[in-house]
Design a protein around this motif. Sequence first.
Motif, short mmCIF file in Angstrom:
data_model
loop_
_atom_site.label_atom_id
_atom_site.label_comp_id
_atom_site.label_asym_id
_atom_site.label_seq_id
_atom_site.Cartn_x
_atom_site.Cartn_y
_atom_site.Cartn_z
N GLY A 293 0.82 -1.21 0.00
CA GLY A 293 0.00 0.00 0.00
C GLY A 293 0.85 1.26 0.00
O GLY A 293 0.54 2.23 -0.70
N GLN A 294 1.95 1.24 0.78
CA GLN A 294 2.82 2.42 0.84
C GLN A 294 3.44 2.69 -0.52
O GLN A 294 3.57 3.84 -0.94
N ILE A 295 3.81 1.64 -1.22
CA ILE A 295 4.41 1.79 -2.56
C ILE A 295 3.38 2.34 -3.55
O ILE A 295 3.65 3.28 -4.30
N TRP A 296 2.16 1.77 -3.53
CA TRP A 296 1.10 2.24 -4.46
C TRP A 296 0.74 3.70 -4.17
O TRP A 296 0.56 4.50 -5.08
N TYR A 297 0.63 4.04 -2.89
CA TYR A 297 0.24 5.40 -2.52
C TYR A 297 1.32 6.40 -2.94
O TYR A 297 1.02 7.46 -3.50
N LYS A 298 2.57 6.06 -2.66
CA LYS A 298 3.69 6.95 -3.03
C LYS A 298 3.73 7.14 -4.55
O LYS A 298 3.96 8.24 -5.04
N ALA A 299 3.50 6.05 -5.29
CA ALA A 299 3.50 6.15 -6.76
C ALA A 299 2.41 7.11 -7.24
O ALA A 299 2.63 7.91 -8.15
N ALA A 315 6.38 1.41 -13.80
CA ALA A 315 7.70 2.01 -13.57
C ALA A 315 7.69 2.91 -12.34
O ALA A 315 8.64 2.94 -11.55
N GLN A 316 6.56 3.64 -12.16
CA GLN A 316 6.46 4.54 -11.00
C GLN A 316 6.42 3.74 -9.69
O GLN A 316 7.00 4.15 -8.68
N THR A 317 5.71 2.61 -9.70
CA THR A 317 5.67 1.80 -8.47
C THR A 317 7.07 1.22 -8.19
O THR A 317 7.47 1.13 -7.03
N LEU A 318 7.80 0.90 -9.26
CA LEU A 318 9.15 0.36 -9.05
C LEU A 318 10.07 1.44 -8.45
O LEU A 318 10.85 1.16 -7.54
N ASN A 327 17.59 -0.14 -4.05
CA ASN A 327 17.79 -0.78 -5.34
C ASN A 327 18.25 -2.22 -5.10
O ASN A 327 19.17 -2.46 -4.33
N GLY A 328 17.59 -3.17 -5.75
CA GLY A 328 17.95 -4.58 -5.56
C GLY A 328 17.30 -5.21 -4.35
O GLY A 328 17.56 -6.37 -4.04
N SER A 329 16.44 -4.45 -3.66
CA SER A 329 15.74 -4.99 -2.48
C SER A 329 14.78 -6.10 -2.88
O SER A 329 14.35 -6.19 -4.03
N TYR A 330 14.41 -6.91 -1.91
CA TYR A 330 13.42 -7.97 -2.12
C TYR A 330 12.12 -7.36 -2.66
O TYR A 330 11.51 -7.89 -3.61
N GLU A 331 11.70 -6.23 -2.08
CA GLU A 331 10.46 -5.56 -2.51
C GLU A 331 10.54 -5.19 -3.99
O GLU A 331 9.60 -5.43 -4.75
N MET A 332 11.66 -4.61 -4.39
CA MET A 332 11.82 -4.19 -5.78
C MET A 332 11.78 -5.40 -6.72
O MET A 332 11.10 -5.40 -7.75
N LYS A 340 5.73 -8.55 -14.27
CA LYS A 340 6.07 -9.44 -15.38
C LYS A 340 5.02 -10.55 -15.54
O LYS A 340 4.66 -10.92 -16.65
N LEU A 341 4.48 -11.03 -14.42
CA LEU A 341 3.47 -12.09 -14.47
C LEU A 341 2.16 -11.64 -15.12
O LEU A 341 1.37 -12.46 -15.54
N VAL A 342 1.91 -10.33 -15.14
CA VAL A 342 0.72 -9.84 -15.86
C VAL A 342 1.10 -9.29 -17.23
O VAL A 342 0.29 -8.65 -17.90
N GLY A 343 2.34 -9.51 -17.65
CA GLY A 343 2.76 -9.16 -19.00
C GLY A 343 3.33 -7.77 -19.17
O GLY A 343 3.38 -7.24 -20.27
N ILE A 344 3.79 -7.16 -18.04
CA ILE A 344 4.37 -5.81 -18.13
C ILE A 344 5.81 -5.87 -17.63
O ILE A 344 6.07 -6.17 -16.47
N ASP A 345 6.75 -5.57 -18.54
CA ASP A 345 8.18 -5.58 -18.17
C ASP A 345 8.61 -4.22 -17.70
O ASP A 345 8.41 -3.22 -18.39
N VAL A 346 9.20 -4.15 -16.52
CA VAL A 346 9.80 -2.88 -16.05
C VAL A 346 11.22 -3.10 -15.59
O VAL A 346 11.56 -4.12 -15.05
#
Length: 346
Positions: A293-299, A315-318, A327-332, A340-346
Motif C-alpha cells: 500500500g505504501q508503494i502504491w500510494y507513493k507512486a 515504472a512509477q511503483t518500481l 535498489n535490488g531490495s526484495y520488494e523491488m 512481469k506475471l501480468v505481461g508488463i516488463d519494467v
Amino acid sequence: MLEVMRLRGDEGVRKMAEEMLKLGEKTREERAEQSTGGMVPSSRSGTFISRALAEATATTLSPNRKVYDGEKKASLPGTRARFEGDPATGDAEVDRAYDAAGEVFELYAQAFNRDSLDGFGMDLVHTVHHRANYNNAFWNGTQMAYGDGDGQLFQTFTELSVIGHEMSHGVVQFSGGLVYEGQSGALNESFADVFGVMTQQRALGQSVYDADWLVGKGILGPNINGVALRSMKAPGTAYSDSLLGQDPQPYHMDLFVNTTSDNGGVHINSGIPNHAFYLFCMYMGGNAWDRPGQIWYKALQEINNPLATFGNWAAQTLDAAIDLHGNGSYEMLMLRRAWKLVGIDV
Ligand SMILES: [Zn+2]
C-alpha cells in the motif's frame, strides 16, 4: 457490465441499462471536468510521509461525515440523515455509509497520514437512497452517491469495499488525477479497487492471505450467479450470469480488451493492474496497507502524469519501491516479478 445488460437483458433491464449508460456519461463528464479542468492546483497533491511519522501525527486527524438521504430522487445531496457524531439512525443504508466512511478516513489518516480525500480535511459527503431502483454508485467530483439497486441485479451499494472504492476516486482526483479514459482510466479504477479492498482488509484485521480480494461481495441480487463485482485474485471470475453476462476482466496484457465502450474499458482492463497488486501482496505477506500500500500510494503522489499507461504506472511503483526499500531490495525484485506475471516488463 451495463453494455452487456443492454444487449442481453429483457425489455425492462435493457431500458434501465440504456438509462444508466446515459446517466453514467453525465457523471463521467462531471468527473472529467472536476478532475482534469485545473480546478485543483497541483500543489494540493499530498506529499509522501514515512509510516512512522504518519502514525505519530495521525492521531490528530478526525473525519467530518455528512450522510444524506436522497429519498429515491435524483437531486443531491438530499436531506440530512446522519452527520458527524449523530447516533445510529436505524436506516441500514445510512448507517453503513457513515461507518464505512469512518473506516476509509481512518485508513488514509493512520496508514498514509492523509487528512481526508483532498489532504485538507474535506467533508465526507454521502447520499444514500439515490434515485429509484438505481443500480450504481459514484463519486461525482465532490461527493459519493449510492443507489439502493433494483433488488434483482443489485441489492445494495453501501458495502465497505464499494464505498472505499468510490472515496478513493476522490483521492486520485486530488492527487493530480488519472484521466478517466483508456489505460489511465483503468489505472484510476484499479487504484480505487486496491484501496477499496484495503479498507475492508484493515477494518476486518485481515492479512493479505486471509482476504478474499473481492470488490462488492454481497451486492449482487439474490438470483444472480456471482459472488461480487470484481475479483483481484482471479479477474474474470466474479460472476457468470444470463443477465449480467460474464465478468469481462483480463488478468494479463495478452488478454487486454480494446474497446470504445466503458470509456475504453476502464472497468475491464483494470483487472490487469489489480492482479499485479494482488500478486505483489502474495509475495510480501503481512498487511496490504504496509509495504504494498505504501508503494502504491507513493507512486500515485509522484507520478504526475494524468495520461499514464500501465507501463508508466508500473515504472512509477518500481521507483517507489526503490526509494522506500533500496535498489535490488526484495520488494523491488518481487514487484518487478509481479508486473512481469501480468505481461508488463519494467
Ligand atoms: Zn470506479
